[in-house]
Design an enzyme around this catalytic site. Structure first.
Site, short mmCIF file in Angstrom:
data_model
loop_
_atom_site.label_atom_id
_atom_site.label_comp_id
_atom_site.label_asym_id
_atom_site.label_seq_id
_atom_site.Cartn_x
_atom_site.Cartn_y
_atom_site.Cartn_z
N CYS A 29 0.84 -1.23 0.07
CA CYS A 29 0.07 -0.02 0.07
C CYS A 29 0.95 1.33 -0.12
O CYS A 29 1.55 1.52 1.04
CB CYS A 29 -0.70 0.10 1.08
SG CYS A 29 -1.53 1.53 1.38
N LYS A 56 -10.04 -8.59 6.05
CA LYS A 56 -9.52 -7.95 7.11
C LYS A 56 -9.89 -8.77 8.23
O LYS A 56 -11.33 -9.13 8.48
CB LYS A 56 -10.29 -6.58 7.11
CG LYS A 56 -9.45 -5.76 5.88
CD LYS A 56 -10.07 -4.14 6.05
CE LYS A 56 -9.59 -3.48 4.68
NZ LYS A 56 -10.32 -2.32 4.52
N VAL A 69 -6.12 0.95 6.22
CA VAL A 69 -4.70 1.10 6.11
C VAL A 69 -4.35 2.53 5.62
O VAL A 69 -4.87 2.42 4.70
CB VAL A 69 -3.82 -0.26 6.31
CG1 VAL A 69 -4.40 -1.12 7.04
CG2 VAL A 69 -3.82 -0.35 4.81
N GLU A 82 -5.60 8.62 7.84
CA GLU A 82 -5.42 9.29 6.78
C GLU A 82 -4.03 9.74 6.86
O GLU A 82 -3.50 10.41 7.47
CB GLU A 82 -6.28 10.64 7.03
CG GLU A 82 -7.72 10.65 6.95
CD GLU A 82 -8.26 10.40 5.65
OE1 GLU A 82 -7.64 10.60 4.49
OE2 GLU A 82 -9.40 10.14 5.32
N SER A 83 -3.23 9.16 5.79
CA SER A 83 -1.75 9.16 5.71
C SER A 83 -1.27 10.82 5.77
O SER A 83 -0.52 10.74 6.60
CB SER A 83 -1.31 8.37 4.20
OG SER A 83 -1.74 9.37 3.25
#
Lengths: 244, 244
Positions: A29, A56, A69, A82-83
């Site tokens: 990811c 999951k 993720v 939220e990256s």
């Protein structure tokens, strides 16, 4: 980093040893990789729990409201997701190796560039996941996007967007640049021609030589194998483990 | 704030008098209102150039790369866009009346809530612009969104999300809350029933009493008239001017 991806039915792992952050992640990811890059760049100790995104574990939804993720679990059990929000939090809370520019104006301009890169991301994603070949529109969207970044590098002192070292902007766009060779699979060799994006190509080579980047770096071979498994409907998240 | 909206062919206005920020805005654009609210809350002097979004002046594209509002022009001619990036810039650069929580963790949590509110925004937008009546899915999306915020208010000291005064989270969701009565037009009276979202309704009343909010506040009557003109294909951005 390459630990097995936990699936539905897998037991919830015990809290990390010592007072550590935990990242719920997935090895393939790119958004998770953003968080890993920032943790590594700032030398913050962490623990990874890899998640099988096709199946999951139920407890993930108890932990993370949207079940996605990357998610960051703090030492006190607080959860962030939220990256871009996670990395801003890390940069604010851990003052070592600051990644955002100090000047609020430059920081805002870099954040706008990160937003603009979303257009490249969404087009790359569409090309990689659905369509066999690149359409003219997609080609143009990616070219325009890359030209913006090529020109931007020309305007900066460099060699990185962040200056003499990679900064937040470098790390936020990196995961997709690491995967860029995949686009060649679809026949558009000219897209990544060295003469068109000379500075960007030099930047890419320099990034691969950075200790922080090396830690999570995967060869194009792995990205391509993963993509093939994904397109076949059976994403092999444990590809690296299995290939050893 | 209610100056005429400049259309294609309109002359580019001279720079603002004195050393002021300029906002390229639109009186009925909720994203522009976010920026105006933050400028007013922090008492930063500014100048507004209203833009006719159905017929934009050509020079706007020379100013703002994506030709969108809101955009902020600094005293030195730098341009920023994307409402959330602009407001973060303003809060960092102007230290008076800080709006984000000081604690990086709380700030990150509030930013996640602002992201989550996007689901309410996109559903409200779809309902208001396209469909005559609310579908069950849309109804559920809005209800779930509002319930999150209702519960959140219950968990906080209050009366505002920001504490004793409205903070960034309050201002970022406000423009859509100001327009919430429009939803009643579509027959879902129960959506905004006082007993279901008691705390949120009290919050809403309290917000309308804030000096900062009052400055840009429009009655539902105006929002409804504007929406009707928009749905008829002739958005009347100068509605307030014309009604005087």
């Amino acid at each position: 980093m390459n630990s097995p991806h936990l699936s539905r039915g897998a037991k919830q792992p015990p809290p990390p040893r010592g007072s550590k952050l935990r990242v719920y992640s997935n090895r393939f990811c790119p958004y998770s990789q953003r968080v890993i890059l920032v943790l590594d760049a700032k030398k913050i100790p962490y623990d990874i729990v890899n998640i099988n995104l096709s199946s999951k574990p139920d407890w993930l939804y108890d932990k993370v409201p949207n079940g996605k993720v990357p998610a960051l679990e703090t030492e006190n059990g607080d959860i962030l997701y939220e990256s871009l929000i996670i990395v801003d939090y890390l940069d604010e809370r851990y003052s070592q190796y600051p990644l955002h520019p100090k000047d609020p104006l430059q920081k805002a301009k870099d954040r706008i560039l990160i937003e603009r890169f979303n257009k490249v991301i969404s087009t790359m994603y569409r090309v990689m996941m659905n369509v066999g070949r690149i359409s003219l529109d997609d080609d143009e969207a990616i070219s325009n996007g890359l030209t913006t970044f090529e020109n931007e590098l020309g305007d900066r002192v460099g060699p990185f967007f962040g200056g003499s070292k990679p900064g937040m902007l470098d790390f936020m766009i990196w995961p997709w640049c690491e995967r860029a060779d995949i686009l060649k699979l679809f026949g558009n060799q000219h897209l990544l021609k060295k003469d068109k994006y000379k500075k960007l190509m030099e930047w890419r080579t320099r990034m691969t030589e950075e200790t922080t980047v090396k830690k999570s770096l995967l060869d194009s071979e792995f990205h391509i194998k993963y993509l093939q498994s994904y397109r076949a409907g059976m994403p092999d998240y444990d590809l690296i483990l299995n290939s050893k």
